[in-house]
Design an enzyme around this catalytic site. Structure first.
Site, PDB file in Angstrom:
ATOM      1  N   ARG A 120       0.919  -0.857 -25.752  1.00 12.03           N
ATOM      2  CA  ARG A 120       1.155  -1.348 -24.381  1.00 12.03           C
ATOM      3  C   ARG A 120       0.006  -0.835 -23.529  1.00 12.03           C
ATOM      4  NH1 ARG A 120       6.458  -1.508 -20.557  1.00 12.03           N
ATOM      5  NH2 ARG A 120       6.764  -3.274 -21.941  1.00 12.03           N
ATOM      6  N   HIS A 147       3.118 -10.895 -22.599  1.00  9.82           N
ATOM      7  CA  HIS A 147       4.211 -10.024 -23.080  1.00  9.82           C
ATOM      8  C   HIS A 147       4.998 -10.805 -24.142  1.00  9.82           C
ATOM      9  CE1 HIS A 147       6.958  -6.832 -23.252  1.00  9.82           C
ATOM     10  NE2 HIS A 147       7.550  -6.911 -22.075  1.00  9.82           N
ATOM     11  N   GLN A 150       8.660  -9.865 -25.472  1.00  7.93           N
ATOM     12  CA  GLN A 150       9.732 -10.171 -24.521  1.00  7.93           C
ATOM     13  C   GLN A 150      10.221 -11.609 -24.680  1.00  7.93           C
ATOM     14  OE1 GLN A 150      11.162  -8.060 -22.002  1.00  7.93           O
ATOM     15  NE2 GLN A 150      12.613  -9.762 -22.070  1.00  7.93           N
ATOM     16  N   ASP A 238      10.927 -12.225 -12.492  1.00 10.14           N
ATOM     17  CA  ASP A 238      10.439 -10.898 -12.885  1.00 10.14           C
ATOM     18  C   ASP A 238      10.011 -10.201 -11.602  1.00 10.14           C
ATOM     19  OD1 ASP A 238       9.450  -8.706 -14.299  1.00 10.14           O
ATOM     20  OD2 ASP A 238       7.611  -9.719 -14.962  1.00 10.14           O
ATOM     21  N   CYS A 277      13.395  -9.871 -17.496  1.00  8.33           N
ATOM     22  CA  CYS A 277      12.978  -8.932 -18.550  1.00  8.33           C
ATOM     23  C   CYS A 277      13.347  -7.495 -18.235  1.00  8.33           C
ATOM     24  CB  CYS A 277      11.486  -9.073 -18.823  1.00  8.33           C
ATOM     25  SG  CYS A 277      10.437  -8.572 -17.443  1.00  8.33           S
ATOM     26  N   ARG A 305      15.872  -7.486 -27.501  1.00  9.73           N
ATOM     27  CA  ARG A 305      14.547  -6.935 -27.813  1.00  9.73           C
ATOM     28  C   ARG A 305      14.575  -6.288 -29.207  1.00  9.73           C
ATOM     29  NH1 ARG A 305      11.024  -5.741 -23.682  1.00  9.73           N
ATOM     30  NH2 ARG A 305       9.606  -5.367 -25.425  1.00  9.73           N
TER      31      ARG A 305
HETATM   32  N1   CP Z   1      11.057  -5.618 -20.359  1.00 11.30           N
HETATM   33  C1   CP Z   1      10.305  -4.561 -20.732  1.00 11.30           C
HETATM   34  O1   CP Z   1       9.283  -4.676 -21.410  1.00 11.30           O
HETATM   35  O2   CP Z   1      10.816  -3.358 -20.331  1.00 11.30           O
HETATM   36  P1   CP Z   1      10.078  -1.951 -20.397  1.00 11.30           P
HETATM   37  O3   CP Z   1       8.930  -1.997 -19.429  1.00 11.30           O
HETATM   38  O4   CP Z   1      11.138  -0.946 -19.991  1.00 11.30           O
HETATM   39  O5   CP Z   1       9.589  -1.720 -21.809  1.00 11.30           O
HETATM   40  N1  NVA Z   2       5.478  -8.124 -15.254  1.00  9.79           N
HETATM   41  C1  NVA Z   2       5.982  -6.787 -15.490  1.00  9.79           C
HETATM   42  C2  NVA Z   2       6.803  -6.759 -16.743  1.00  9.79           C
HETATM   43  C3  NVA Z   2       7.465  -5.430 -17.034  1.00  9.79           C
HETATM   44  C4  NVA Z   2       8.224  -5.425 -18.329  1.00  9.79           C
HETATM   45  C5  NVA Z   2       4.832  -5.806 -15.563  1.00  9.79           C
HETATM   46  O1  NVA Z   2       3.809  -6.128 -16.159  1.00  9.79           O
HETATM   47  O2  NVA Z   2       4.951  -4.725 -14.987  1.00  9.79           O
END
Ligand code: CP
Ligand code: NVA
Length: 320
Positions: A120, A147, A150, A238, A277, A305
């Site tokens: 990540r 992502h 997700q 989101d 998400c 997930r």
């Molecule tokens: N939806 C998602 O990826 O959550 P986190 O940021 O908690 O991993």
């Molecule tokens: N769009 C958000 C998703 C978090 C899971 C971000 O990138 O912070």
């Protein structure tokens, strides 16, 4: 003593999952079927007990985090336990990554110590670099661009609610962000349609709109939230401010008309699901009433997930 030749460039030997297109529509369909079968077969079991076939017994997943996470971290951990494997967690703040060690060297080290790497990070170029230098599969656990994990969980949730993907009408409200990019990629692969309501200047990257359309999806871009909501099968939003974004004051103001409210949900089909998400910001992108309503499937989505990522891990390791 035999001296072996030195390779000048690392050649990836594995299936990477940097974006949904790396797998393609047929593999995603196989993942969704496998995820449903495995979920059904272990219903009611303790969460850490391995599936009967423990297909990744002995495998180790290295999870590398350069950004915060709750769901991605917990669900990959439990997914590996259920597949019979184990995990290690490398947080950038407590590892040498945080002191400037390169992604390339980290990739080559972790390839000696783990069978799969999940990253990540912020800049998508970093995950491409990780995949280039790693000799094990690399999975995208979120970048600023996309992502994909997700969205496999989201598609699983939609199917579980009894809706087929081809021809489905999905409506997105708010920011044209990384999550929406992966939805658009999925739309072209799985043949569903996307209506996108954003303020001017916050549309998704045109590249992803083009990708969806090239795959046969209908994509509506509008600034009118009611136009996007009318007759939708799935309503999704989101956070308005993604991780790492700054100067948010003006953006919050522009986003205000795109909050998912009971009035907006009333325009969608009566059996429409609400997805997010998470983490959610109640009173910003979604009202408390919608978030807590019967139509909200956000916690099924969070659980999925686990099930989705088990199938992604099996695909990446060549077992699906
Ligand atoms: N939806 C998602 O990826 O959550 P986190 O940021 O908690 O991993
Ligand atoms: N769009 C958000 C998703 C978090 C899971 C971000 O990138 O912070």
């Amino acid at each position: 003593m035999m001296v072996k030749a030195t390779f000048l460039e690392q050649v990836p030997l594995a299936r990477n999952f940097l974006d949904l297109n790396d797998a393609g529509g047929n593999a995603i369909a196989a993942m969704l079927n496998d995820a449903q079968d495995r979920k059904f077969a272990r219903a009611g079991w303790p969460k850490g007990k391995a599936d009967a076939d423990a297909p990744l017994a002995g495998y180790v997943l290295a999870m590398v985090f350069e950004k915060n996470s709750t769901r991605t971290r917990a669900s990959f951990d439990i997914a590996m336990r259920q597949l019979g494997g184990s995990v290690m967690i490398i947080d950038s703040g407590t590892s040498q990554l945080g002191r400037g060690e390169s992604i390339a060297d980290t990739a080559r080290v972790l390839s000696r110590m783990a069978d799969v790497i999940m990253l990540r990070t912020d800049d998508h170029a970093k995950i491409e670099e990780m995949a280039h230098f790693a000799q094990v599969p690399v999975i995208n656990g979120l970048t600023d661009r996309s992502h994909p994990c997700q969205i496999v969980a989201d598609l699983l949730t939609i199917i579980e609610k009894g809706k087929a993907l081809p021809g489905l009408e999905l409506a997105w409200f708010g920011d044209g962000n990384n999550v929406l990019h992966s939805i658009l990629e999925a739309a072209g692969l799985m043949k569903f349609n996307v209506r996108i309501a954003t303020p001017a200047g916050y549309e998704p990257d045109q590249e992803f709109v083009n990708l969806a359309r090239a795959g046969g999806a209908r994509v509506l871009l509008t600034q009118d939230a009611t136009e996007a909501a009318a007759g939708a099968d799935v309503v999704i939003t989101d956070t308005w401010i993604s991780m790492g974004q700054e100067n948010v004051g003006k953006k919050l103001e522009a986003m205000a008309p795109y909050q998912v409210t009971p009035a907006l949900m009333a325009l969608a089909k009566p059996d429409a699901s609400f997805l997010h998400c998470l983490p959610a910001h109640i009173g910003e992108e979604v009202s408390a009433e919608v978030f807590e309503s019967q139509q909200s499937a956000v916690f099924d989505e969070a659980e999925n997930r686990i099930h989705a990522q088990k199938s992604i891990l099996l695909w990446a390791t060549g077992k699906l």
